[in-house]
Write an enzyme that holds these catalytic residues in place. Sequence first.
Site, PDB file in Angstrom:
ATOM      1  N   ASP B 326       0.806  -1.224   0.000  1.00 12.50           N
ATOM      2  CA  ASP B 326       0.000   0.000   0.000  1.00 12.50           C
ATOM      3  C   ASP B 326       0.840   1.275   0.000  1.00 12.50           C
ATOM      4  OD1 ASP B 326      -2.489  -1.175  -0.252  1.00 12.50           O
ATOM      5  OD2 ASP B 326      -2.954  -1.156   1.878  1.00 12.50           O
ATOM      6  N   GLY B 328       4.276   1.591  -0.944  1.00  9.02           N
ATOM      7  CA  GLY B 328       5.187   1.682  -2.085  1.00  9.02           C
ATOM      8  C   GLY B 328       4.489   1.727  -3.427  1.00  9.02           C
ATOM      9  N   GLY B 331       0.960   4.712  -2.144  1.00 14.24           N
ATOM     10  CA  GLY B 331       1.304   5.938  -1.413  1.00 14.24           C
ATOM     11  C   GLY B 331       0.473   6.126  -0.158  1.00 14.24           C
ATOM     12  N   ASN B 413     -11.041   0.110  -0.636  1.00 11.17           N
ATOM     13  CA  ASN B 413     -12.048  -0.297   0.358  1.00 11.17           C
ATOM     14  C   ASN B 413     -11.630  -0.064   1.803  1.00 11.17           C
ATOM     15  OD1 ASN B 413     -10.103  -2.338  -0.397  1.00 11.17           O
ATOM     16  ND2 ASN B 413     -11.189  -3.762   0.935  1.00 11.17           N
ATOM     17  N   TYR B 414     -10.310  -0.042   2.049  1.00  9.91           N
ATOM     18  CA  TYR B 414      -9.815  -0.011   3.425  1.00  9.91           C
ATOM     19  C   TYR B 414      -9.444   1.383   3.865  1.00  9.91           C
ATOM     20  CZ  TYR B 414      -9.489  -4.598   5.524  1.00  9.91           C
ATOM     21  OH  TYR B 414      -9.790  -5.777   6.144  1.00  9.91           O
ATOM     22  N   HIS B 469      -7.147 -12.433   4.173  1.00  8.74           N
ATOM     23  CA  HIS B 469      -5.976 -11.609   3.837  1.00  8.74           C
ATOM     24  C   HIS B 469      -5.283 -11.164   5.110  1.00  8.74           C
ATOM     25  CE1 HIS B 469      -9.230  -8.745   4.538  1.00  8.74           C
ATOM     26  NE2 HIS B 469      -8.302  -7.887   4.881  1.00  8.74           N
ATOM     27  N   HIS B 471      -2.700  -7.906   6.893  1.00  7.65           N
ATOM     28  CA  HIS B 471      -2.133  -6.551   6.783  1.00  7.65           C
ATOM     29  C   HIS B 471      -0.852  -6.539   7.605  1.00  7.65           C
ATOM     30  CE1 HIS B 471      -5.962  -4.554   5.394  1.00  7.65           C
ATOM     31  NE2 HIS B 471      -6.449  -5.663   5.907  1.00  7.65           N
ATOM     32  N   ASP B 480      16.757   7.780  18.597  1.00 11.43           N
ATOM     33  CA  ASP B 480      17.957   8.518  19.023  1.00 11.43           C
ATOM     34  C   ASP B 480      17.815   8.757  20.514  1.00 11.43           C
ATOM     35  OD1 ASP B 480      19.266   8.783  16.630  1.00 11.43           O
ATOM     36  OD2 ASP B 480      19.265  10.972  16.621  1.00 11.43           O
TER      37      ASP B 480
END
Lengths: 611, 611
Positions: B326, B328, B331, B413-414, B469, B471, B480
């Site tokens: 999603d 790469g 965006g 959809n998500y 599916h 995620h 740091d």
Amino acid sequence: MAAAPSQTILFIILLHIFYIFVPSHQYHPLDSLTPSEFSQIRSIVTKAYPESSTHKLTFQYVGLEEPSKQTVISWLKNETTTNPPRQAFVIARIDHQTHELIVDLSLQEIASKRIYSGYGYPMFTFEDQENADKLAFTYPPFVASIRRRGLKLEEVVCESFSVGWYGAEEEEGKNKKRIVKVMCYYMNGTVNLFMRPIEGISMTVDLDEMKIIGFQDRVTVPVPKADETEFRESKIKPPFRQSLKAITVVQPDGPSFTIDGHMIRWADWEFHLSFDVRAGMIISLASIYDLEKQQSRRVLYKGHVSEMFVPYMDLTEEWQRRTFFDAGEYGYGLCSMTLEPLRDCPPNAVFMDAYFSKQDGMPRKIPKAFCIFERYAGDIMWRHTEATIPGKTVREVRQDVSLVVRTVSTFGNYDYVNDWEFKQSGSIKVTVGLTGMVQVRGTTYTHKDHMEEDVYGTLVAENSIAIHHDHFLTYRLDLDVDGDANSFVRSKLRTTRVNDRRSSRKSYWTVDSKTAKTESDARIKLGSEPAELLFVNPNKKTKMGNLIGYRLIPEGVTGALLSSDDHPQIRAAFTNYNVWVTAYNKSEKWAGGLYADQSHGDDTLAVWSNR
Amino acid sequence: MAAAPSQTILFIILLHIFYIFVPSHQYHPLDSLTPSEFSQIRSIVTKAYPESSTHKLTFQYVGLEEPSKQTVISWLKNETTTNPPRQAFVIARIDHQTHELIVDLSLQEIASKRIYSGYGYPMFTFEDQENADKLAFTYPPFVASIRRRGLKLEEVVCESFSVGWYGAEEEEGKNKKRIVKVMCYYMNGTVNLFMRPIEGISMTVDLDEMKIIGFQDRVTVPVPKADETEFRESKIKPPFRQSLKAITVVQPDGPSFTIDGHMIRWADWEFHLSFDVRAGMIISLASIYDLEKQQSRRVLYKGHVSEMFVPYMDLTEEWQRRTFFDAGEYGYGLCSMTLEPLRDCPPNAVFMDAYFSKQDGMPRKIPKAFCIFERYAGDIMWRHTEATIPGKTVREVRQDVSLVVRTVSTFGNYDYVNDWEFKQSGSIKVTVGLTGMVQVRGTTYTHKDHMEEDVYGTLVAENSIAIHHDHFLTYRLDLDVDGDANSFVRSKLRTTRVNDRRSSRKSYWTVDSKTAKTESDARIKLGSEPAELLFVNPNKKTKMGNLIGYRLIPEGVTGALLSSDDHPQIRAAFTNYNVWVTAYNKSEKWAGGLYADQSHGDDTLAVWSNR
């Protein structure tokens, strides 16, 4: 359930129905015992077992003796016209023996009695602890030890610690008594006494005799300083943190929930809220209204804390026995604290009191033991932006508003914040927040680099080691998803190889669902493989033919770390698995056994599950 | 940092310092590119690569080319008097080739350029997808297929799906092009198009040529009905759920945070908030003020979403390639949606816009892409009731108020709700909420009992299977802690047998801490054993000599389920472990590689970590 008119109607015709409905509340078969019922129980029991200089009677536990599940369900369905008999379960210590009594409040008599002769002892009362904690102050060897350390006796505070059980050899000897270890702290400039342990001194107190039967002053260790132990904001000196501007929750039209006796209704939810001196908060009969079927569907018959096991990892003489069963020894309800409006609960909260029996059988109130409030944390329940349709954007967002019931139980240094949250999505989220103070052991060390041996914890300040420990909180959840015939289904996700040429994929996952056939099938160690834990009603299906159920979604999974042959772990064998599913048995409420104090592990969930 | 006066002073002498401070904001080296900078970049690039009928130029990615960490830290310490050069990183498709350009905004020139010839393609632009989705409507075979199904063409909506990569054999053939699969949905009575897939028809679109190069009408499956797919509250018909009374958050004196350019300050926290079209929200330079040391101490240099891998488990022809990246491919920032006041965020929220470059290089605004608000959910930050002191009860309770920064990214959809929450305790909680719609495949089945084969999902309505599916959301966190020299320490809790007679205990646990020496030491599969993950600064110690660090506390752990030799899993090999710790490398931002679309897995976190 209990066909009551809505709150709106109650307001309008309040005067007319007042006398009708107050008794109706009092008779919900799952309601907690009332103050007048505690007094009645006391009268019935003290009449049967009159106290005298030679006969000592203490009420160690007094709680509702619930009607059977079938009785309650029939009553809910209005199948019976009369209320189930109202009974209480009493555990009393009478002349050094544990008595189990069932007191019938309708008949005003003791319905059954037996003397318990197995291992273990009932919960401590507050009076057990308060009296034990006082003994030291008039015990010359202790007074001498305090003086020798140059401490002021009036600044010393003592506390009782359960002693656990460490095997047969000691059992035959001195410890076959209801005892606690008493150890002490120093205030002198702080109220944060847990940061100022007086190490090296320990006393053994016989609770039935209420006297010191053992004393040891083993070693002298510096008492950590009072400096920087102040936790009261009003007493803290500058520099101060940047203060935040006020933020508050407002419900201009009041809350959306109604409280009708012990029944709470909010959104599509309804449930019964009650209190038990051992379990604390009890949620029963949680049901959700099905808009399509126009009926309430039950999800949970009963849910509550079953046990909290807190073993410390310190092998030093005064610490090695600290393997607490907070519910069974100290009482998750007994240690319920009064909640502070606006701080423990938001401004829109409603509070409820709770009652328990004192050692003499008289009722004692915990004001504001519960709070109930609607939560809006700025979160989104459900949303979607539909941006795929050319020339059109559709956006729909629903706020996540939920209902929370809260109690706080404080065991000495630790405060547990217990929330049951009911969501509009249909989920119930049960959480516990751990706060308060860590237990520290006094030490001569002032810097980590000086430490040469295993100190069993972390040096958090000069002379102060916070000791390694665990908290295993076990809930008993009697799920009744859409009725009481429920099965447990474990669905594992399994990688499946694609060996034919039907796809350019080499693998995918499938769901392998198995219904547990035996209790040993239904013992789960979480974290090792992806799985879904489902409680389904095998007699009901959705329109599409799918199972109807609730998923158990655990967070923050861990496992037991003590050896299984170690005595504390034998007593806490219920922590060997994360989830156990057992057939309904009304008496199997307490994962560590009914008599947790000095138990031998012969009445734990692990034992029931093996049967 | 950037020694700015407090907000109070700003108000008083606003007129005087206005011109001083606005430029200062514009020049924080980590600020997102501004609309005027996007326009400048476009001018510089189009001048160098003029478009014509034979030369096509598209801006696939335009974002800040960050100065090196050392440069930023020197600038923060005021060691340099000048601002670091302001640069942008541009990925453009020029005549079917991927160009990487560094554009210097100070010098108004292209500072470096190279043609990328490796595997994979840059992110899709909105225009890539919109144009591809439109092609079908004038493509006669598609129009015929829709007519043959008796559907109305004007009610059809199409969507582009990335195609992944399935091995060398296909690579040599037709797929060595920047392509997507286009598949379509039917509205006709609903806006919930994802519930109405038109199965069986798929088209292959060459994005560079912007034409259909493949078409298949394989099978006809009933389109699920529009009934009961409406999600807009305003259009839903009775019976309605019980509505709740209003609940809202009020801050009568306004919020406690200040926004100074991209720097946000609240309580003891300060951090820089920026936006990237690929990563979405970026939190940089998060620091907490140490009251004792009277200085800000950095915790996090930079944190953002690195990749989101969403593989579907359906082997049917049109579904088997659905293994989305999603971030790469689509965006995470490009898919950031405008937030709806009062619903996506509470009434006390402040909103911020975001900007990205369109395909033609011109800036486009996402209004209200961020919201920032203080959260008070009625929770307790810390409390203690001290009930041990005889005759005295001390109670101290602090409310849990935190600061939340939120974005929502919608991929078809998500909808993902992304929160970064800063707590007064010093913790940062990063969460993602998954909402929206499931992806369903059309099917002839109307009841589970009729299903004879593996359908790869759950029949959720007649003719609708919600496909299994996963995620996998991966964050890049450049910690740091108290400076940039950080080590990773894994502390395992180990059961230790007590073999001597020093205790009646047989076991306890000890902490076994190991500092990772190599990157392969620092790959963690969570859930298998109790452990603490610590990021420490080995050069700093507490007064007691303890490590100074931050713990990573994961929730809801799972693991990869595809076979490691399966092409989607090779591309997503960064999901083989839950935690990877690698040495700082500015270019290693994207766990699935810079060019995720059709990647071969040769530029993933798994590859970097092996080096």
